[in-house]
Design a protein around this motif. Sequence first.
Motif, short mmCIF file in Angstrom:
data_model
loop_
_atom_site.label_atom_id
_atom_site.label_comp_id
_atom_site.label_asym_id
_atom_site.label_seq_id
_atom_site.Cartn_x
_atom_site.Cartn_y
_atom_site.Cartn_z
N GLU A 80 28.52 -7.96 5.37
CA GLU A 80 27.56 -6.93 5.75
C GLU A 80 27.09 -6.14 4.53
O GLU A 80 25.91 -5.77 4.43
CB GLU A 80 28.18 -5.99 6.78
N GLN A 81 28.02 -5.88 3.61
CA GLN A 81 27.65 -5.17 2.39
C GLN A 81 26.66 -5.99 1.56
O GLN A 81 25.68 -5.45 1.03
CB GLN A 81 28.90 -4.87 1.56
N ARG A 82 26.89 -7.27 1.44
CA ARG A 82 25.96 -8.12 0.69
C ARG A 82 24.57 -8.12 1.31
O ARG A 82 23.56 -8.12 0.60
CB ARG A 82 26.51 -9.54 0.60
N LYS A 83 24.53 -8.10 2.63
CA LYS A 83 23.23 -8.08 3.31
C LYS A 83 22.51 -6.76 3.04
O LYS A 83 21.28 -6.74 2.84
CB LYS A 83 23.42 -8.27 4.82
N ARG A 84 23.24 -5.65 3.05
CA ARG A 84 22.61 -4.36 2.73
C ARG A 84 22.05 -4.36 1.31
O ARG A 84 20.96 -3.83 1.06
CB ARG A 84 23.62 -3.23 2.93
N GLU A 85 22.82 -4.94 0.39
CA GLU A 85 22.36 -4.99 -1.00
C GLU A 85 21.15 -5.91 -1.15
O GLU A 85 20.25 -5.65 -1.96
CB GLU A 85 23.51 -5.44 -1.90
N GLU A 86 21.11 -6.99 -0.38
CA GLU A 86 19.94 -7.86 -0.39
C GLU A 86 18.71 -7.13 0.12
O GLU A 86 17.60 -7.32 -0.39
CB GLU A 86 20.21 -9.10 0.46
N LEU A 87 18.90 -6.29 1.13
CA LEU A 87 17.77 -5.53 1.67
C LEU A 87 17.23 -4.54 0.65
O LEU A 87 16.02 -4.27 0.61
CB LEU A 87 18.20 -4.79 2.95
N ILE A 88 18.12 -3.98 -0.18
CA ILE A 88 17.65 -3.08 -1.24
C ILE A 88 16.72 -3.84 -2.19
O ILE A 88 15.64 -3.36 -2.56
CB ILE A 88 18.85 -2.49 -2.00
N THR A 89 17.15 -5.04 -2.58
CA THR A 89 16.33 -5.86 -3.47
C THR A 89 15.02 -6.25 -2.81
O THR A 89 13.94 -6.18 -3.43
CB THR A 89 17.11 -7.14 -3.87
N LEU A 90 15.11 -6.67 -1.55
CA LEU A 90 13.90 -7.09 -0.84
C LEU A 90 12.90 -5.94 -0.71
O LEU A 90 11.69 -6.13 -0.89
CB LEU A 90 14.27 -7.62 0.54
N ARG A 91 13.39 -4.76 -0.40
CA ARG A 91 12.49 -3.62 -0.26
C ARG A 91 11.78 -3.31 -1.57
O ARG A 91 10.57 -3.05 -1.60
CB ARG A 91 13.25 -2.39 0.22
N ALA A 92 12.54 -3.35 -2.68
CA ALA A 92 11.92 -3.10 -3.98
C ALA A 92 10.87 -4.16 -4.31
O ALA A 92 9.80 -3.85 -4.85
CB ALA A 92 12.99 -3.05 -5.07
N GLU A 93 11.17 -5.41 -3.97
CA GLU A 93 10.21 -6.49 -4.22
C GLU A 93 8.93 -6.28 -3.40
O GLU A 93 7.82 -6.41 -3.91
CB GLU A 93 10.84 -7.84 -3.85
N LEU A 94 9.09 -5.96 -2.13
CA LEU A 94 7.93 -5.78 -1.26
C LEU A 94 7.12 -4.56 -1.67
O LEU A 94 5.87 -4.58 -1.60
CB LEU A 94 8.39 -5.65 0.19
N GLU A 95 7.79 -3.50 -2.09
CA GLU A 95 7.06 -2.31 -2.54
C GLU A 95 6.25 -2.60 -3.80
O GLU A 95 5.10 -2.14 -3.94
CB GLU A 95 8.05 -1.17 -2.79
N THR A 96 6.83 -3.39 -4.70
CA THR A 96 6.10 -3.77 -5.92
C THR A 96 4.88 -4.62 -5.58
O THR A 96 3.77 -4.40 -6.11
CB THR A 96 7.02 -4.53 -6.87
N GLN A 97 5.07 -5.59 -4.71
CA GLN A 97 3.96 -6.45 -4.30
C GLN A 97 2.87 -5.66 -3.58
O GLN A 97 1.67 -5.89 -3.78
CB GLN A 97 4.48 -7.58 -3.42
N HIS A 98 3.29 -4.72 -2.74
CA HIS A 98 2.32 -3.90 -2.01
C HIS A 98 1.52 -3.03 -2.96
O HIS A 98 0.28 -2.90 -2.82
CB HIS A 98 3.05 -3.03 -0.99
N ALA A 99 2.18 -2.46 -3.94
CA ALA A 99 1.48 -1.61 -4.91
C ALA A 99 0.46 -2.44 -5.70
O ALA A 99 -0.67 -1.98 -5.96
CB ALA A 99 2.48 -0.96 -5.85
N ALA A 100 0.84 -3.66 -6.06
CA ALA A 100 -0.09 -4.52 -6.80
C ALA A 100 -1.29 -4.91 -5.93
O ALA A 100 -2.43 -4.95 -6.40
CB ALA A 100 0.64 -5.77 -7.28
N ALA A 101 -1.01 -5.18 -4.64
CA ALA A 101 -2.11 -5.54 -3.73
C ALA A 101 -3.06 -4.37 -3.52
O ALA A 101 -4.29 -4.55 -3.46
CB ALA A 101 -1.52 -6.01 -2.39
#
Length: 263
Positions: A80-101
């Motif tokens: 469960e901890q690994r999944k939470r940490e993956e979500l942190i990475t995913l959110r940062a990736e999506l926020e970066t992509q959204h800002a670029a778009a």
Amino acid sequence: SPPPPPVSRSTPAATMSHASRHGSSSRHGGSSSSRSGPLNLDQLKQPVFEVLQKLEKELKTRQAAVDSQRAELHNRRGEEQRKREELITLRAELETQHAAAVAASYGIWACCYRPPTERSFEVEARKERRREIANYAREAFEEADENDDRELTLEELRQIEGDNAEIVMMEADVNGDGVLSKSEYVNYKIFVAKQVGKMARKAFKAADINGDKELTVEELRVIEGDNAERVMREADVDNSGCLSRREYVDYKIRCAAHGVDTF
């Protein structure tokens, strides 16, 4: 005056007869006692030992069940901890992509739009990731601290670090008292995450041959070898088919935080 009453005199034969009967009675009683004999302690011990052995066996069985449940809980918590940490990475990736778009959508007016920088997303992601690592380390510490003395011995540390327990004890025991306090353990896990992050960023830069800030499977093989496909599958949180630097670095930190040596 009347004459005195006659004095009763026992004859020697009567006295001997009485003594003989008394002696015979005494001998009879003594003979009865001697026939019963002393208590046989060995016979009394045997049933007691059997009961104790049975109790010990039951306790071992229950302890094994408890250890199994504890290990399962620890593994589940780690997942469960690994999944939470993956979500942190995913959110940062999506926020970066959204800002670029968003910046791209402004067209010629893009110069008037100042989107959040990737650096700002990275800083926030690092802070949140370190908080997660610290929280997980505290929970793992409390889980392993069986006697609630707020210290981990080497035996207790093995429950959460496994074969790495000796290395962790040697590196994390700052004051050298042979046990780990909660702060020592938590600070060590955060320190390891920072060091692994630095190594991962250097490795990513070396593997990014064309400098596009992404790693393909072929580029990933430069630093991961035969593990490239597995790393790509586990680290690619946005399923883009390639790894950004954040995805790769965060993946290596997750592995290190959970006791997996990836370098």
